[in-house]
Motif scaffolding. Structure first.
Motif, PDB file in Angstrom:
ATOM      1  N   THR A   1      -0.461   2.494  11.887  1.00  0.00           N
ATOM      2  CA  THR A   1      -1.323   3.130  10.884  1.00  0.00           C
ATOM      3  C   THR A   1      -1.341   2.347   9.576  1.00  0.00           C
ATOM      4  OG1 THR A   1       0.566   4.540  10.271  1.00  0.00           O
ATOM      5  CG2 THR A   1      -1.042   5.443  11.841  1.00  0.00           C
ATOM      6  N   GLN A   2      -0.205   1.764   9.206  1.00  0.00           N
ATOM      7  CA  GLN A   2      -0.149   0.975   7.978  1.00  0.00           C
ATOM      8  C   GLN A   2      -0.935  -0.319   8.116  1.00  0.00           C
ATOM      9  OE1 GLN A   2       4.288   1.509   8.078  1.00  0.00           O
ATOM     10  NE2 GLN A   2       4.057   1.447   5.843  1.00  0.00           N
ATOM     11  N   LEU A   3      -0.817  -0.942   9.269  1.00  0.00           N
ATOM     12  CA  LEU A   3      -1.559  -2.186   9.498  1.00  0.00           C
ATOM     13  C   LEU A   3      -3.068  -1.928   9.484  1.00  0.00           C
ATOM     14  CD1 LEU A   3       0.653  -3.681  12.363  1.00  0.00           C
ATOM     15  CD2 LEU A   3       0.605  -4.402   9.967  1.00  0.00           C
ATOM     16  N   ARG A   4      -3.475  -0.820  10.103  1.00  0.00           N
ATOM     17  CA  ARG A   4      -4.902  -0.474  10.117  1.00  0.00           C
ATOM     18  C   ARG A   4      -5.382  -0.143   8.703  1.00  0.00           C
ATOM     19  NH1 ARG A   4      -7.286   0.961  15.001  1.00  0.00           N
ATOM     20  NH2 ARG A   4      -8.610   2.480  13.906  1.00  0.00           N
ATOM     21  N   ALA A   5      -4.519   0.514   7.925  1.00  0.00           N
ATOM     22  CA  ALA A   5      -4.898   0.864   6.556  1.00  0.00           C
ATOM     23  C   ALA A   5      -5.100  -0.387   5.707  1.00  0.00           C
ATOM     24  CB  ALA A   5      -3.830   1.758   5.945  1.00  0.00           C
ATOM     25  N   LEU A   6      -4.205  -1.385   5.849  1.00  0.00           N
ATOM     26  CA  LEU A   6      -4.353  -2.637   5.106  1.00  0.00           C
ATOM     27  C   LEU A   6      -5.646  -3.334   5.496  1.00  0.00           C
ATOM     28  CD1 LEU A   6      -3.240  -4.797   3.177  1.00  0.00           C
ATOM     29  CD2 LEU A   6      -2.001  -5.775   5.124  1.00  0.00           C
ATOM     30  N   HIS A   7      -5.952  -3.337   6.777  1.00  0.00           N
ATOM     31  CA  HIS A   7      -7.190  -3.960   7.241  1.00  0.00           C
ATOM     32  C   HIS A   7      -8.404  -3.245   6.654  1.00  0.00           C
ATOM     33  CE1 HIS A   7     -10.015  -5.980   9.917  1.00  0.00           C
ATOM     34  NE2 HIS A   7     -10.536  -4.784  10.189  1.00  0.00           N
TER      35      HIS A   7
ATOM     36  N   ILE B   1       0.856  -1.187   0.000  1.00  0.00           N
ATOM     37  CA  ILE B   1       0.000   0.000   0.000  1.00  0.00           C
ATOM     38  C   ILE B   1       0.892   1.237   0.000  1.00  0.00           C
ATOM     39  CG2 ILE B   1      -1.983  -1.088   1.118  1.00  0.00           C
ATOM     40  CD1 ILE B   1      -0.998   0.019   3.771  1.00  0.00           C
ATOM     41  N   LEU B   2       0.339   2.348  -0.492  1.00  0.00           N
ATOM     42  CA  LEU B   2       1.059   3.616  -0.543  1.00  0.00           C
ATOM     43  C   LEU B   2       0.176   4.723   0.037  1.00  0.00           C
ATOM     44  CD1 LEU B   2       2.540   3.331  -4.148  1.00  0.00           C
ATOM     45  CD2 LEU B   2       3.773   2.950  -1.996  1.00  0.00           C
ATOM     46  N   TYR B   3       0.798   5.847   0.408  1.00  0.00           N
ATOM     47  CA  TYR B   3       0.050   6.957   1.026  1.00  0.00           C
ATOM     48  C   TYR B   3       0.001   8.142   0.077  1.00  0.00           C
ATOM     49  CZ  TYR B   3      -1.688  10.162   4.564  1.00  0.00           C
ATOM     50  OH  TYR B   3      -2.463  11.053   5.276  1.00  0.00           O
ATOM     51  N   ASP B   4      -1.192   8.666  -0.096  1.00  0.00           N
ATOM     52  CA  ASP B   4      -1.417   9.839  -0.945  1.00  0.00           C
ATOM     53  C   ASP B   4      -1.436  11.076  -0.051  1.00  0.00           C
ATOM     54  OD1 ASP B   4      -2.211  11.814  -2.650  1.00  0.00           O
ATOM     55  OD2 ASP B   4      -3.981  10.769  -3.412  1.00  0.00           O
ATOM     56  N   ASP B   5      -0.358  11.875  -0.102  1.00  0.00           N
ATOM     57  CA  ASP B   5      -0.269  13.065   0.748  1.00  0.00           C
ATOM     58  C   ASP B   5      -1.328  14.105   0.385  1.00  0.00           C
ATOM     59  OD1 ASP B   5       1.954  12.235   2.295  1.00  0.00           O
ATOM     60  OD2 ASP B   5       3.292  12.702   0.624  1.00  0.00           O
ATOM     61  N   THR B   6      -1.691  14.168  -0.896  1.00  0.00           N
ATOM     62  CA  THR B   6      -2.662  15.181  -1.321  1.00  0.00           C
ATOM     63  C   THR B   6      -4.040  14.912  -0.733  1.00  0.00           C
ATOM     64  OG1 THR B   6      -1.460  15.491  -3.404  1.00  0.00           O
ATOM     65  CG2 THR B   6      -3.744  16.279  -3.315  1.00  0.00           C
ATOM     66  N   HIS B   7      -4.493  13.694  -0.857  1.00  0.00           N
ATOM     67  CA  HIS B   7      -5.825  13.343  -0.366  1.00  0.00           C
ATOM     68  C   HIS B   7      -5.798  12.714   1.027  1.00  0.00           C
ATOM     69  CE1 HIS B   7      -6.238  13.423  -4.815  1.00  0.00           C
ATOM     70  NE2 HIS B   7      -7.414  13.960  -4.545  1.00  0.00           N
ATOM     71  N   GLN B   8      -4.571  12.481   1.526  1.00  0.00           N
ATOM     72  CA  GLN B   8      -4.388  11.938   2.881  1.00  0.00           C
ATOM     73  C   GLN B   8      -5.133  10.614   3.069  1.00  0.00           C
ATOM     74  OE1 GLN B   8      -5.386  15.034   5.708  1.00  0.00           O
ATOM     75  NE2 GLN B   8      -3.516  16.177   5.271  1.00  0.00           N
ATOM     76  N   ASN B   9      -4.808   9.674   2.201  1.00  0.00           N
ATOM     77  CA  ASN B   9      -5.397   8.338   2.334  1.00  0.00           C
ATOM     78  C   ASN B   9      -4.431   7.296   1.783  1.00  0.00           C
ATOM     79  OD1 ASN B   9      -6.607   9.568  -0.400  1.00  0.00           O
ATOM     80  ND2 ASN B   9      -6.383   7.329  -0.635  1.00  0.00           N
ATOM     81  N   TRP B  10      -4.636   6.062   2.206  1.00  0.00           N
ATOM     82  CA  TRP B  10      -3.838   4.946   1.723  1.00  0.00           C
ATOM     83  C   TRP B  10      -4.529   4.315   0.526  1.00  0.00           C
ATOM     84  CZ3 TRP B  10       0.913   3.749   3.752  1.00  0.00           C
ATOM     85  CH2 TRP B  10       1.250   4.341   4.977  1.00  0.00           C
ATOM     86  N   TYR B  11      -3.743   3.728  -0.387  1.00  0.00           N
ATOM     87  CA  TYR B  11      -4.303   3.082  -1.570  1.00  0.00           C
ATOM     88  C   TYR B  11      -3.388   1.922  -1.977  1.00  0.00           C
ATOM     89  CZ  TYR B  11      -0.753   5.803  -4.107  1.00  0.00           C
ATOM     90  OH  TYR B  11       0.432   6.331  -4.540  1.00  0.00           O
ATOM     91  N   TRP B  12      -3.950   1.020  -2.791  1.00  0.00           N
ATOM     92  CA  TRP B  12      -3.180  -0.133  -3.249  1.00  0.00           C
ATOM     93  C   TRP B  12      -2.067   0.317  -4.188  1.00  0.00           C
ATOM     94  CZ3 TRP B  12      -4.232  -3.883  -0.233  1.00  0.00           C
ATOM     95  CH2 TRP B  12      -5.515  -4.225   0.136  1.00  0.00           C
ATOM     96  N   SER B  13      -0.889  -0.300  -4.034  1.00  0.00           N
ATOM     97  CA  SER B  13       0.194  -0.036  -4.984  1.00  0.00           C
ATOM     98  C   SER B  13      -0.160  -0.646  -6.336  1.00  0.00           C
ATOM     99  CB  SER B  13       1.497  -0.637  -4.470  1.00  0.00           C
ATOM    100  OG  SER B  13       1.452  -2.057  -4.543  1.00  0.00           O
ATOM    101  N   SER B  14       0.568  -0.263  -7.376  1.00  0.00           N
ATOM    102  CA  SER B  14       0.277  -0.794  -8.708  1.00  0.00           C
ATOM    103  C   SER B  14       0.475  -2.307  -8.766  1.00  0.00           C
ATOM    104  CB  SER B  14       1.164  -0.108  -9.751  1.00  0.00           C
ATOM    105  OG  SER B  14       2.537  -0.357  -9.485  1.00  0.00           O
TER     106      SER B  14
END
Length: 292
Positions: free
Chosen positions: A262-268, A198-211
Motif C-alpha cells: 500500500t505504501q509503494l502504491r501510494a508513492l507511485h 510519505i505519511l498516512y492521514d487517518d482522518t481523511h484516509q489518504n497518504w500525503y508527502w511528509s514535511s
C-alpha cells in the motif's frame, strides 16, 4: 652525450661468477661523467623489462598487449576479488602462462582482466553504500559523496554527472546528471535516508508527502525555475556546455525496504500527479545496488 655500458665479472669463493655492469654517461662538451652500477639481479630485471617493451613496440597495434609480471602476481592483487586472485596465482606457473599467451589473444585477456577489476570496484562501492545504511549514517554529505564517486548507480539513462553545481545566485544543486539520449541535464536532490517520505492521514484516509519531502519538492521547483530561465542555452559564462532545457528533478529521500504494498502504491500515485519532479527512496533509486 656518450653512454657506455661496461660489464665486469665478480668471482666468488664457491667458484661462481657474478655479472655486474657499470653505466657511464659522459658529457662530451665538459667531460663531466656520471656513473651507475647495476648488480646482477638489477641486470636481469632490466633485461626482462627491455624484452617486454621491445615485444610490444614491434607490433602494429599498441592496444593488443597486456604485460604482466608473473612472479608474486597473485599476492599483489586485491584478495577481495577471487576471480582475479585465482588468475594471478595461475599465472605464477610459467608453463601455464606461456600456454595461455599462446592460446588466448592478448586482447581477450586484457578485456577479461579489465572486466574483473571493474566488477571488484562495483562490489566495493555496493558494500560501502550498504555499510552506510546499515550503520545508520544519515548525513546528506555522506550519500552525496558516494553518488558523486559512483554516478553509474543511476543506471544507463545517464552518461555521467557534472562537476558544476552552482546554477544561480544562492542555488547549489546536489547533482547535475547528463542524459544519455539527449545530453541535457536533470537535477538530483539528495536527502537523509532516515526521514519519512510519505505519511498516512487517518482522518481523511489518504497518504500525503511528509514535511521533509514537501520542502525538498519546493526546493526542486526553485531549481527548475532557475535552470529554465538561465540555462536554456547553457550555464553562461561558467559552463556553456551544460544545457538543462526543460529539466526534470529527482528527490531521493528515506528508505522503502520495509514498506508494504500500500505504501509503494501510494508513492507511485503521489508521483504520478506531479509534473517534472519525481520522489524516490534510496531503495527504489538504486535497485541494482542495494536492497537496504
Amino acid at each position: 652525450m656518450l653512454i657506455e655500458a661496461i660489464p665486469f665479472f665478480i668471482p666468488h669463493r664457491n667458484s661462481s661468477t657474478e655479472l655486474s655492469m657499470k653505466l657511464v654517461r659522459t658529457d662530451k662538451r665538459t667531460g663531466e661523467q656520471c656513473e651507475m652500477t647495476l648488480k646482477s639481479e638489477d641486470l636481469y630485471m632490466l633485461k626482462s623489462h627491455i624484452a617486454q617493451a621491445l615485444s610490444v613496440s614491434e607490433q602494429d597495434d599498441d592496444g593488443q598487449y597486456l604485460v604482466l609480471r608473473t612472479d608474486g602476481f597473485g599476492a599483489q592483487l586485491d584478495a577481495s576479488d577471487d576471480a582475479v586472485g585465482a588468475i594471478g596465482s595461475a599465472l605464477e606457473n610459467r608453463r601455464f602462462a606461456a600456454q595461455l599467451a599462446h592460446q588466448v589473444s592478448p586482447e581477450t585477456l586484457a578485456k577479461a582482466f579489465s572486466a574483473a577489476v571493474r566488477i571488484g570496484e562495483l562490489r566495493a562501492a555496493v558494500t560501502e553504500l550498504q555499510e552506510h545504511l546499515a550503520e545508520g549514517r544519515n548525513r546528506e554529505d555522506v550519500y552525496q559523496d558516494w553518488c558523486e564517486r559512483h554516478s553509474w548507480a543511476f543506471g544507463n539513462a545517464y552518461v555521467a554527472r557534472d562537476d558544476q553545481r552552482v546554477i544561480g545566485i544562492g542555488d547549489h544543486v546536489d547533482l547535475l546528471m547528463k542524459s544519455t539520449a539527449s545530453g541535457l541535464r536533470d537535477v538530483y536532490e539528495l536527502k537523509r535516508p532516515d526521514k519519512d517520505v510519505i505519511l498516512y492521514d487517518d482522518t481523511h484516509q489518504n497518504w500525503y508527502w511528509s514535511s521533509h519531502t514537501a520542502k525538498a519538492i519546493g526546493q526542486c521547483h526553485r531549481y527548475l525555475d532557475t535552470l529554465h530561465r538561465a540555462a536554456e542555452f547553457g550555464l553562461q559564462p561558467a559552463r556553456p556546455d551544460i544545457v538543462a532545457y526543460h529539466p526534470r528533478a529527482v528527490v531521493i529521500i528515506g528508505r522503502s525496504h520495509t514498506w508494504e504494498e500500500t505504501q509503494l502504491r501510494a508513492l507511485h500515485g503521489l508521483n504520478s500527479r506531479m509534473h517534472g519532479i519525481t520522489v524516490m527512496t534510496m531503495t527504489s533509486c538504486f535497485p541494482n545496488v542495494t536492497r537496504c
